[in-house]
Design an enzyme around this catalytic site. Structure first.
Site, PDB file in Angstrom:
ATOM      1  N   ASP A  30      -7.265  -2.211 -17.776  1.00 43.39           N
ATOM      2  CA  ASP A  30      -8.584  -2.171 -17.136  1.00 43.39           C
ATOM      3  C   ASP A  30      -9.641  -2.154 -18.233  1.00 43.39           C
ATOM      4  O   ASP A  30      -9.394  -1.634 -19.328  1.00 43.39           O
ATOM      5  CB  ASP A  30      -8.726  -0.941 -16.242  1.00 43.39           C
ATOM      6  CG  ASP A  30      -9.712  -1.189 -15.104  1.00 43.39           C
ATOM      7  OD1 ASP A  30      -9.264  -1.403 -13.962  1.00 43.39           O
ATOM      8  OD2 ASP A  30     -10.940  -1.193 -15.378  1.00 43.39           O
ATOM      9  N   GLU A 150      -2.069 -10.170  -1.563  1.00 43.81           N
ATOM     10  CA  GLU A 150      -1.664  -8.789  -1.285  1.00 43.81           C
ATOM     11  C   GLU A 150      -2.104  -8.421   0.132  1.00 43.81           C
ATOM     12  O   GLU A 150      -3.255  -8.639   0.486  1.00 43.81           O
ATOM     13  CB  GLU A 150      -2.323  -7.861  -2.323  1.00 43.81           C
ATOM     14  CG  GLU A 150      -1.908  -6.430  -2.191  1.00 43.81           C
ATOM     15  CD  GLU A 150      -0.390  -6.282  -2.131  1.00 43.81           C
ATOM     16  OE1 GLU A 150       0.287  -6.568  -3.118  1.00 43.81           O
ATOM     17  OE2 GLU A 150       0.122  -5.884  -1.057  1.00 43.81           O
ATOM     18  N   ARG A 153      -2.631  -2.156   2.989  1.00 44.52           N
ATOM     19  CA  ARG A 153      -3.816  -1.543   3.592  1.00 44.52           C
ATOM     20  C   ARG A 153      -4.070  -0.221   2.887  1.00 44.52           C
ATOM     21  O   ARG A 153      -3.118   0.533   2.635  1.00 44.52           O
ATOM     22  CB  ARG A 153      -3.576  -1.262   5.078  1.00 44.52           C
ATOM     23  CG  ARG A 153      -3.340  -2.508   5.904  1.00 44.52           C
ATOM     24  CD  ARG A 153      -2.588  -2.176   7.175  1.00 44.52           C
ATOM     25  NE  ARG A 153      -1.302  -1.538   6.881  1.00 44.52           N
ATOM     26  CZ  ARG A 153      -0.537  -0.918   7.766  1.00 44.52           C
ATOM     27  NH1 ARG A 153      -0.925  -0.835   9.014  1.00 44.52           N
ATOM     28  NH2 ARG A 153       0.618  -0.379   7.427  1.00 44.52           N
ATOM     29  N   LYS A 223      -4.297 -16.054   3.083  1.00 43.93           N
ATOM     30  CA  LYS A 223      -4.778 -14.670   2.988  1.00 43.93           C
ATOM     31  C   LYS A 223      -6.145 -14.543   3.678  1.00 43.93           C
ATOM     32  O   LYS A 223      -6.391 -13.605   4.435  1.00 43.93           O
ATOM     33  CB  LYS A 223      -4.863 -14.268   1.508  1.00 43.93           C
ATOM     34  CG  LYS A 223      -5.547 -12.952   1.242  1.00 43.93           C
ATOM     35  CD  LYS A 223      -4.803 -11.746   1.803  1.00 43.93           C
ATOM     36  CE  LYS A 223      -5.674 -10.506   1.710  1.00 43.93           C
ATOM     37  NZ  LYS A 223      -5.106  -9.333   2.302  1.00 43.93           N
ATOM     38  N   LEU A 269      -6.395  -3.709  18.067  1.00 42.16           N
ATOM     39  CA  LEU A 269      -7.161  -3.738  19.315  1.00 42.16           C
ATOM     40  C   LEU A 269      -7.739  -2.349  19.563  1.00 42.16           C
ATOM     41  O   LEU A 269      -7.644  -1.819  20.663  1.00 42.16           O
ATOM     42  CB  LEU A 269      -6.259  -4.144  20.492  1.00 42.16           C
ATOM     43  CG  LEU A 269      -5.898  -5.616  20.635  1.00 42.16           C
ATOM     44  CD1 LEU A 269      -5.078  -5.849  21.900  1.00 42.16           C
ATOM     45  CD2 LEU A 269      -7.137  -6.517  20.671  1.00 42.16           C
ATOM     46  N   CYS A 279     -12.440  -5.439   2.038  1.00 43.88           N
ATOM     47  CA  CYS A 279     -11.787  -6.741   2.253  1.00 43.88           C
ATOM     48  C   CYS A 279     -12.378  -7.550   3.409  1.00 43.88           C
ATOM     49  O   CYS A 279     -12.945  -8.618   3.172  1.00 43.88           O
ATOM     50  CB  CYS A 279     -10.295  -6.534   2.475  1.00 43.88           C
ATOM     51  SG  CYS A 279      -9.474  -5.949   0.997  1.00 43.88           S
ATOM     52  N   ARG A 346     -16.499   1.581   0.705  1.00 43.54           N
ATOM     53  CA  ARG A 346     -17.134   0.273   0.544  1.00 43.54           C
ATOM     54  C   ARG A 346     -17.339  -0.380   1.922  1.00 43.54           C
ATOM     55  O   ARG A 346     -16.414  -0.471   2.712  1.00 43.54           O
ATOM     56  CB  ARG A 346     -16.293  -0.619  -0.372  1.00 43.54           C
ATOM     57  CG  ARG A 346     -16.348  -0.146  -1.812  1.00 43.54           C
ATOM     58  CD  ARG A 346     -15.489  -0.988  -2.724  1.00 43.54           C
ATOM     59  NE  ARG A 346     -14.078  -0.694  -2.587  1.00 43.54           N
ATOM     60  CZ  ARG A 346     -13.119  -1.262  -3.326  1.00 43.54           C
ATOM     61  NH1 ARG A 346     -13.429  -2.179  -4.223  1.00 43.54           N
ATOM     62  NH2 ARG A 346     -11.856  -0.937  -3.161  1.00 43.54           N
TER      63      ARG A 346
END
Ligand SMILES: NC(=O)c1ccc[n+]([C@@H]2O[C@H](COP(=O)([O-])OP(=O)(O)OC[C@H]3O[C@@H](n4cnc5c(N)ncnc54)[C@H](O)[C@@H]3O)[C@@H](O)[C@H]2O)c1
Length: 470
Positions: A30, A150, A153, A223, A269, A279, A346
């Site tokens: 990183d 990817e 979740r 994706k 749902l 995302c 986010r």
């Protein structure tokens, strides 16, 4: 195999730890030196189930953290790019982080390596990565660029890595496909699942997971298609919920009937205040933008996004309806993360609703089991942070539920009623049964269901009343 993962955020850190757990030598890179120092000192920068265990198991053994991109790439057989791909102001994906990594790794390729897009990127990104690397003097036959999207979740990311519905490999050469097959072999041949220390198998998981091998472009596109489809499901049921409210139907009953159709399925749902996170919002915008760039106006996506925005506005209206005026009201807010099980805020709808209520002049007392540190950095002084749901509720004019944390579905209702100034709950996640809330003495508003008062009276919408009286 030796793997470098560039970007140690949610995806990179989880994927890197999981690659180490299936037997690979991993260097996580990183450019945030503070993050690398913290990881080397044993810190766990994100809230994610099983991640602390995996980091403790492999740190300093098969898992290393570094700020040195060049050395990490040189030492690796495969380089996974897992940096962020946020939205630009125009809505398309900002690929400058990906480009910067592609430039950075060009000079360190040496012997053959596979460069893998783990970040979610628009179709054609692999071609750009290749071009950039060639421009920066990487030899044409020294690398291939693949896509390995990817699907994890946040909140269940580690389990999702091991117990994924499928592993997608987008590759255009047999050599590159072989490297990726080898990396995932402990999952696809089932050997990982026989280990006594394997991460526990969730209920629905199919093992071993199938591998879907496609062209690189198809993998990139699928994706985006996947996230767009899931977001469409959420917006669809939220639109249905709005109709339910107008006519006096119960959206949860509708969901039961619709979701048991095996062609549709019950997941995604859940009526609520809409999707958020790092995302869905940005990926929908990026998919819309890339489709437009290539000549297709994907208007369906506009509507999905529009319904999602509208859902937050409708919720604020619901709070207004419950309290008449908002200025000067004290509100207890349960949940700031964009969904339960994560500290990620986010594009969180919970945060957006909280900010809208602050702008209306409300004072907020908020509680979230994991996201308060992050929320403190963005919320103003009109928001106080409580140490638990009950402290948040003390003397509040109403309680709002904005994130579906499990603990919010199991509150001590008697205690809560005693603490609130007025027994009013506005539930943006449908965690409670309206009839039970009326019995517990609350006036209860939720999504797509008729509001009830503490006397058990139903507060019908104007449209439903009109129909009844006709
Ligand atoms: N978060 C999710 O649930 C999820 C799920 C699937 C896919 N994705 C995709 O994965 C990608 C990464 O998402 P994330 O949530 O992990 O992002 P993140 O912001 O949490 O992490 C990105 C990391 O990359 C680092 N970075 C940026 N530029 C770098 C560089 N030049 N060199 C080294 N490191 C660099 C950052 O410091 C940061 O730690 C995105 O494209 C996202 O859409 C995310």
């Amino acid at each position: 195999m030796r793997i470098a993962v560039i970007g140690s955020g949610y995806v990179g850190l989880v994927a890197g730890a999981c690659f180490a757990d299936i037997g690979h030598e991993v260097i996580l890179v990183d450019n945030d030196q503070q993050k690398i120092t913290g990881l080397n000192q044993g810190q766990v920068p994100i809230h994610e189930k099983f991640l602390p265990e995996l980091l403790a198991r492999h740190r300093g053994q098969r898992l290393h953290f570094s700020g040195d991109l060049h050395t990490a790439v040189e030492a690796s057989d495969a380089v996974f790019i897992a940096v962020g791909t946020p939205s630009t102001e125009r809505g398309d994906a900002d690929l400058s982080y990906v480009e910067s990594v592609a430039r950075g790794i060009s000079g360190a390729i040496g012997r053959y390596k596979v460069v893998v897009e783990k970040s979610t990127v628009p179709v054609y990104t692999s071609e750009w990565i290749r071009k950039i690397m060639l421009r920066n003097a990487a030899a044409p036959d020294s690398f291939d660029v693949a896509s390995n999207p990817e699907f994890m979740r946040e909140g269940t990311a580690v389990s999702d890595f091991f117990y994924t519905d499928r592993i997608v490999i987008g590759s255009d050469t047999a050599r590159c496909t072989a490297v990726l097959r080898e990396i995932y072999a402990p999952l696809t041949d089932g050997s990982y699942y026989l280990r006594p220390d394997a991460i526990p198998r969730p209920d629905r998981a199919q093992i071993p997971p199938p591998m879907v091998v496609t062209s690189t472009k198809s993998a990139e596109l699928l994706k985006h298609a996947c996230n767009a489809f899931l977001a469409r499901k959420i917006s669809f049921i939220n639109a249905v919920a709005s109709v339910c409210e107008s006519v006096g139907a119960d959206v949860q009953q509708v969901v039961e009937g619709v979701g048991t159709d095996s062609r549709i399925g019950p997941r995604f749902l859940n009526p609520g205040i809409g999707y958020g996170g790092s995302c869905f919002p940005k990926d929908l915008r990026a998919f819309r933008a890339v489709a437009r760039e290539h000549g297709y106006e994907f208007r369906l996506l506009d509507e999905v996004m529009h319904i999602n925005e509208d859902q937050r506005y409708r919720f604020v209206q619901k709070v207004r309806k419950a309290l008449w005026t908002l200025r000067g009201k004290r509100l207890a807010v349960l949940g700031l993360a964009f969904k339960g099980g994560t500290d990620d805020i986010r594009e969180s709808p919970a945060l957006a609703v909280t900010q809208a209520l602050v702008a209306e002049g409300c004072a907020i007392s908020a509680y979230d089991p994991a996201a308060m540190d992050r929320a403190r950095e963005v919320l103003t002084s009109s928001v106080e942070f409580a140490s638990d749901p009950y402290e948040a509720a003390r003397d509040a004019d109403a309680l709002l539920i904005l994130t579906e944390w499990e603990e919010f579905a199991a509150l001590d209702l008697n205690r809560l009623r005693g603490l609130l100034k007025y027994p009013i709950v506005v539930d943006g996640r449908n965690l409670y049964d309206p009839a039970a809330m009326a019995v517990a003495g609350f006036t209860y508003y939720s999504i797509g269901r008729t509001a009830v008062t503490e006397e058990g009276q139903q507060l019908q919408s104007a449209a439903a009343r009109k129909f009844k009286n006709a």
